[in-house]
Design a protein around this motif. Structure first.
Motif, PDB file in Angstrom:
ATOM      1  N   GLY A 252     -51.121  65.953  73.969  1.00 51.66           N
ATOM      2  CA  GLY A 252     -52.365  65.541  73.332  1.00 51.66           C
ATOM      3  C   GLY A 252     -53.522  66.489  73.531  1.00 51.66           C
ATOM      4  N   SER A 253     -53.398  67.485  74.397  1.00 57.14           N
ATOM      5  CA  SER A 253     -54.488  68.440  74.583  1.00 57.14           C
ATOM      6  C   SER A 253     -54.668  69.284  73.320  1.00 57.14           C
ATOM      7  CB  SER A 253     -54.217  69.332  75.795  1.00 57.14           C
ATOM      8  OG  SER A 253     -53.010  70.051  75.634  1.00 57.14           O
ATOM      9  N   ARG A 254     -55.918  69.636  73.053  1.00 56.21           N
ATOM     10  CA  ARG A 254     -56.262  70.295  71.796  1.00 56.21           C
ATOM     11  C   ARG A 254     -56.043  71.805  71.868  1.00 56.21           C
ATOM     12  NH1 ARG A 254     -59.945  68.020  68.194  1.00 56.21           N
ATOM     13  NH2 ARG A 254     -60.689  66.715  69.922  1.00 56.21           N
ATOM     14  N   ILE A 255     -55.387  72.346  70.839  1.00 58.85           N
ATOM     15  CA  ILE A 255     -55.260  73.798  70.691  1.00 58.85           C
ATOM     16  C   ILE A 255     -56.394  74.323  69.820  1.00 58.85           C
ATOM     17  CG2 ILE A 255     -53.811  75.695  69.849  1.00 58.85           C
ATOM     18  CD1 ILE A 255     -51.380  73.876  70.249  1.00 58.85           C
ATOM     19  N   ALA A 256     -56.636  73.663  68.684  1.00 56.94           N
ATOM     20  CA  ALA A 256     -57.656  74.120  67.739  1.00 56.94           C
ATOM     21  C   ALA A 256     -58.072  72.956  66.853  1.00 56.94           C
ATOM     22  CB  ALA A 256     -57.119  75.273  66.881  1.00 56.94           C
ATOM     23  N   THR A 257     -59.222  73.094  66.215  1.00 54.88           N
ATOM     24  CA  THR A 257     -59.744  72.093  65.295  1.00 54.88           C
ATOM     25  C   THR A 257     -59.629  72.613  63.867  1.00 54.88           C
ATOM     26  OG1 THR A 257     -61.293  71.221  66.922  1.00 54.88           O
ATOM     27  CG2 THR A 257     -61.792  70.772  64.619  1.00 54.88           C
ATOM     28  N   ILE A 258     -59.220  71.734  62.958  1.00 48.22           N
ATOM     29  CA  ILE A 258     -59.120  72.077  61.536  1.00 48.22           C
ATOM     30  C   ILE A 258     -60.409  71.635  60.861  1.00 48.22           C
ATOM     31  CG2 ILE A 258     -57.794  71.763  59.413  1.00 48.22           C
ATOM     32  CD1 ILE A 258     -55.420  70.929  61.207  1.00 48.22           C
ATOM     33  N   ASP A 259     -61.227  72.578  60.432  1.00 47.24           N
ATOM     34  CA  ASP A 259     -62.534  72.284  59.846  1.00 47.24           C
ATOM     35  C   ASP A 259     -62.425  72.284  58.325  1.00 47.24           C
ATOM     36  OD1 ASP A 259     -65.174  71.972  59.224  1.00 47.24           O
ATOM     37  OD2 ASP A 259     -65.830  73.919  59.995  1.00 47.24           O
ATOM     38  N   VAL A 260     -61.987  71.152  57.751  1.00 42.09           N
ATOM     39  CA  VAL A 260     -61.881  71.107  56.287  1.00 42.09           C
ATOM     40  C   VAL A 260     -63.260  71.052  55.644  1.00 42.09           C
ATOM     41  CG1 VAL A 260     -59.598  70.066  56.276  1.00 42.09           C
ATOM     42  CG2 VAL A 260     -61.608  68.600  56.307  1.00 42.09           C
ATOM     43  N   GLY A 261     -64.283  70.612  56.397  1.00 41.08           N
ATOM     44  CA  GLY A 261     -65.629  70.619  55.847  1.00 41.08           C
ATOM     45  C   GLY A 261     -66.107  72.008  55.480  1.00 41.08           C
ATOM     46  N   ARG A 262     -65.552  72.998  56.144  1.00 37.44           N
ATOM     47  CA  ARG A 262     -65.923  74.380  55.830  1.00 37.44           C
ATOM     48  C   ARG A 262     -65.524  74.745  54.408  1.00 37.44           C
ATOM     49  NH1 ARG A 262     -64.977  79.083  60.255  1.00 37.44           N
ATOM     50  NH2 ARG A 262     -66.221  80.733  59.279  1.00 37.44           N
ATOM     51  N   ILE A 263     -64.419  74.175  53.943  1.00 42.82           N
ATOM     52  CA  ILE A 263     -63.995  74.434  52.566  1.00 42.82           C
ATOM     53  C   ILE A 263     -65.017  73.871  51.587  1.00 42.82           C
ATOM     54  CG2 ILE A 263     -62.252  73.827  50.843  1.00 42.82           C
ATOM     55  CD1 ILE A 263     -60.172  74.041  52.993  1.00 42.82           C
ATOM     56  N   GLU A 264     -65.471  72.651  51.826  1.00 40.84           N
ATOM     57  CA  GLU A 264     -66.451  72.053  50.922  1.00 40.84           C
ATOM     58  C   GLU A 264     -67.756  72.848  50.932  1.00 40.84           C
ATOM     59  OE1 GLU A 264     -68.356  67.714  49.755  1.00 40.84           O
ATOM     60  OE2 GLU A 264     -67.153  67.929  51.576  1.00 40.84           O
TER      61      GLU A 264
ATOM     62  N   ASP B 116     -50.887  80.050  70.618  1.00 49.88           N
ATOM     63  CA  ASP B 116     -52.086  79.235  70.488  1.00 49.88           C
ATOM     64  C   ASP B 116     -53.318  80.096  70.215  1.00 49.88           C
ATOM     65  OD1 ASP B 116     -50.343  77.213  71.064  1.00 49.88           O
ATOM     66  OD2 ASP B 116     -51.133  76.791  73.069  1.00 49.88           O
ATOM     67  N   ALA B 117     -53.390  81.261  70.850  1.00 50.02           N
ATOM     68  CA  ALA B 117     -54.523  82.153  70.620  1.00 50.02           C
ATOM     69  C   ALA B 117     -54.520  82.698  69.197  1.00 50.02           C
ATOM     70  CB  ALA B 117     -54.493  83.301  71.642  1.00 50.02           C
ATOM     71  N   VAL B 118     -53.321  83.042  68.697  1.00 49.24           N
ATOM     72  CA  VAL B 118     -53.215  83.524  67.316  1.00 49.24           C
ATOM     73  C   VAL B 118     -53.635  82.428  66.337  1.00 49.24           C
ATOM     74  CG1 VAL B 118     -51.585  84.298  65.544  1.00 49.24           C
ATOM     75  CG2 VAL B 118     -51.468  85.248  67.854  1.00 49.24           C
ATOM     76  N   LEU B 119     -53.223  81.200  66.615  1.00 48.48           N
ATOM     77  CA  LEU B 119     -53.606  80.082  65.751  1.00 48.48           C
ATOM     78  C   LEU B 119     -55.124  79.918  65.705  1.00 48.48           C
ATOM     79  CD1 LEU B 119     -53.028  77.524  64.093  1.00 48.48           C
ATOM     80  CD2 LEU B 119     -52.831  76.294  66.264  1.00 48.48           C
ATOM     81  N   ARG B 120     -55.781  79.962  66.861  1.00 53.09           N
ATOM     82  CA  ARG B 120     -57.238  79.806  66.869  1.00 53.09           C
ATOM     83  C   ARG B 120     -57.918  80.907  66.079  1.00 53.09           C
ATOM     84  NH1 ARG B 120     -56.042  77.753  72.148  1.00 53.09           N
ATOM     85  NH2 ARG B 120     -56.129  79.851  73.060  1.00 53.09           N
ATOM     86  N   LEU B 121     -57.410  82.129  66.180  1.00 59.30           N
ATOM     87  CA  LEU B 121     -57.967  83.218  65.401  1.00 59.30           C
ATOM     88  C   LEU B 121     -57.775  83.000  63.901  1.00 59.30           C
ATOM     89  CD1 LEU B 121     -56.918  86.339  67.517  1.00 59.30           C
ATOM     90  CD2 LEU B 121     -59.256  85.527  67.118  1.00 59.30           C
ATOM     91  N   ALA B 122     -56.573  82.516  63.527  1.00 57.20           N
ATOM     92  CA  ALA B 122     -56.265  82.290  62.115  1.00 57.20           C
ATOM     93  C   ALA B 122     -57.163  81.226  61.508  1.00 57.20           C
ATOM     94  CB  ALA B 122     -54.799  81.915  61.953  1.00 57.20           C
ATOM     95  N   LEU B 123     -57.507  80.206  62.312  1.00 57.66           N
ATOM     96  CA  LEU B 123     -58.335  79.112  61.810  1.00 57.66           C
ATOM     97  C   LEU B 123     -59.825  79.427  61.887  1.00 57.66           C
ATOM     98  CD1 LEU B 123     -56.545  75.926  63.182  1.00 57.66           C
ATOM     99  CD2 LEU B 123     -56.520  76.829  60.858  1.00 57.66           C
ATOM    100  N   ALA B 124     -60.184  80.515  62.539  1.00 57.37           N
ATOM    101  CA  ALA B 124     -61.593  80.835  62.713  1.00 57.37           C
ATOM    102  C   ALA B 124     -62.298  81.037  61.379  1.00 57.37           C
ATOM    103  CB  ALA B 124     -61.760  82.071  63.584  1.00 57.37           C
ATOM    104  N   ALA B 125     -61.548  81.561  60.393  1.00 62.65           N
ATOM    105  CA  ALA B 125     -62.135  81.763  59.067  1.00 62.65           C
ATOM    106  C   ALA B 125     -62.027  80.536  58.184  1.00 62.65           C
ATOM    107  CB  ALA B 125     -61.468  82.943  58.376  1.00 62.65           C
TER     108      ALA B 125
END
Length: 353
Positions: A80-92, A340-349
């Motif tokens: 249950g610990s968090r790796i990254a957050t998905i910010d779909v609001g950024r798309i809007e 996990d680090a690669v994932l956070r970088l990928a989601l940064a944009a």
């Protein structure tokens, strides 16, 4: 240009192609091998580019009415610990349109209702796509990952490829407060709330070719994921055998062209991709609108189809390659902190729109 077109396949891409071609002045027949529209199905994320395609087809507002805004979520570890957050609001904020979540039956029903009844024929399988060229000016292959139209154009030179994973999916009567994915070692589990106390779920596991199928899918899922954090366990507790679909994940070897003469391919028939970016249905909708635009005023149909190929082949093949890469990342078995680090970088944009 106007003429007679036949669309092989009455799924999302095929119905959209029928609508687009009719709006471009063509007489259209859509042939679907199934006896009718499906009554059940999982949820689809409709991203901004695909929603613009639905607007171009005249059904965007109806899809919005049937859909719900997709909320953000997280990618977590099995505890249950968090790796990254998905910010779909950024798309809007970037595109002026949120991601909409709609069930596959609702989307298909909306598209089919916009076609005149006589244009859509159910229980109409096609065995010889080449023979259709005698009766129609344009043949559109929208018949999915195992396309007979693609086979008639390319034979077996560009086969389907096993992506190394087996997936299960379904919808359960269990509430999930937050959507997102949980990534373990060589496996993942995804949750998407769909409203009404229901949750769309999917799971995948990295397995070698030739693996045996489990005797009991529900028991296998509980064995694989039963010790993961509570949201996953609540879905597993609600599973029934009838509500579980299982399939091997495959994608398509990139094609050198989506067209040949008066034949065009779109959707999974042209660029079947793994589901890891959630773009398969979206790209089929965009294909359909692009095809209709290219042939609308064409005086040379093969040349117009080559324009469609130039517009759509490279973008869709880039997305398919990205989906395959994302799938491999999520199924990693080693060096998980690096993953996990690669994932956070990928989601940064922000997620892909």
């Amino acid at each position: 240009m106007d003429g007679r077109a036949v669309v092989v396949g009455g799924g999302i891409g095929g119905l959209a192609a029928g609508l687009g071609l009719r709006a471009a002045g063509w007489q259209v027949t859509v042939l679907e091998r199934s006896p009718g529209l499906p009554e059940t199905g999982t949820g689809l994320g409709i991203w901004p580019g695909a929603m613009r395609a639905l607007d171009a087809l005249g059904v965007g507002d109806e899809v919005r009415r049937r859909a719900r805004r997709q909320a953000g979520g997280s990618i977590r570890r099995p505890d249950g610990s968090r790796i990254a957050t998905i910010d779909v609001g950024r798309i809007e904020r970037r595109h002026g349109e949120p991601v909409h979540l709609v069930t596959r039956p609702a989307l298909l029903t909306t598209l089919a209702a916009a076609l005149p009844p006589e244009a859509l024929r159910f229980a109409a399988p096609v065995a010889d796509p080449g023979a259709l060229l005698d009766a129609y000016d344009l043949v559109v292959g929208a018949d999915g990952i195992n396309s007979v139209v693609r086979a008639s154009v390319h034979g077996g030179r560009y086969p389907l490829r096993y992506a190394g994973t087996v997936a299960w999916r379904g919808v359960v009567d269990a509430e999930s407060a937050e959507g997102g994915e949980t990534w373990g070692r060589g496996r993942k589990f995804g949750l998407t709330p769909v409203g009404g106390g229901r949750t769309n779920w999917y799971a995948s596991v990295s397995l070698p070719p030739g693996h045996p199928a489990p005797a009991d899918d529900v028991a296998e899922l509980r064995r694989l994921f039963g010790d993961w954090h509570p949201p996953v366990r609540r879905v597993l507790d609600a599973l029934t055998p009838a509500g579980v679909l299982r399939h091997e994940i495959r994608d398509l070897t990139p094609l050198p062209s989506y067209v040949a003469g008066r034949v065009a391919l779109l959707g999974d028939a042209a660029h079947a991709m793994t589901p890891d970016l959630g773009q398969g249905a979206c790209q089929a909708l965009i294909d359909a609108v692009a095809l209709a635009e290219c042939v609308r005023d064409a005086t040379d149909l093969p040349a117009a189809l080559r324009t469609y190929d130039r517009r759509r082949r490279r973008p869709t093949q880039r997305i398919a390659a990205g989906a395959r890469w994302a799938g491999r990342l999520s199924q990693a078995r080693r060096m998980l902190p690096v993953r996990d680090a690669v994932l956070r970088l990928a989601l940064a944009a922000g997620p892909p729109a």
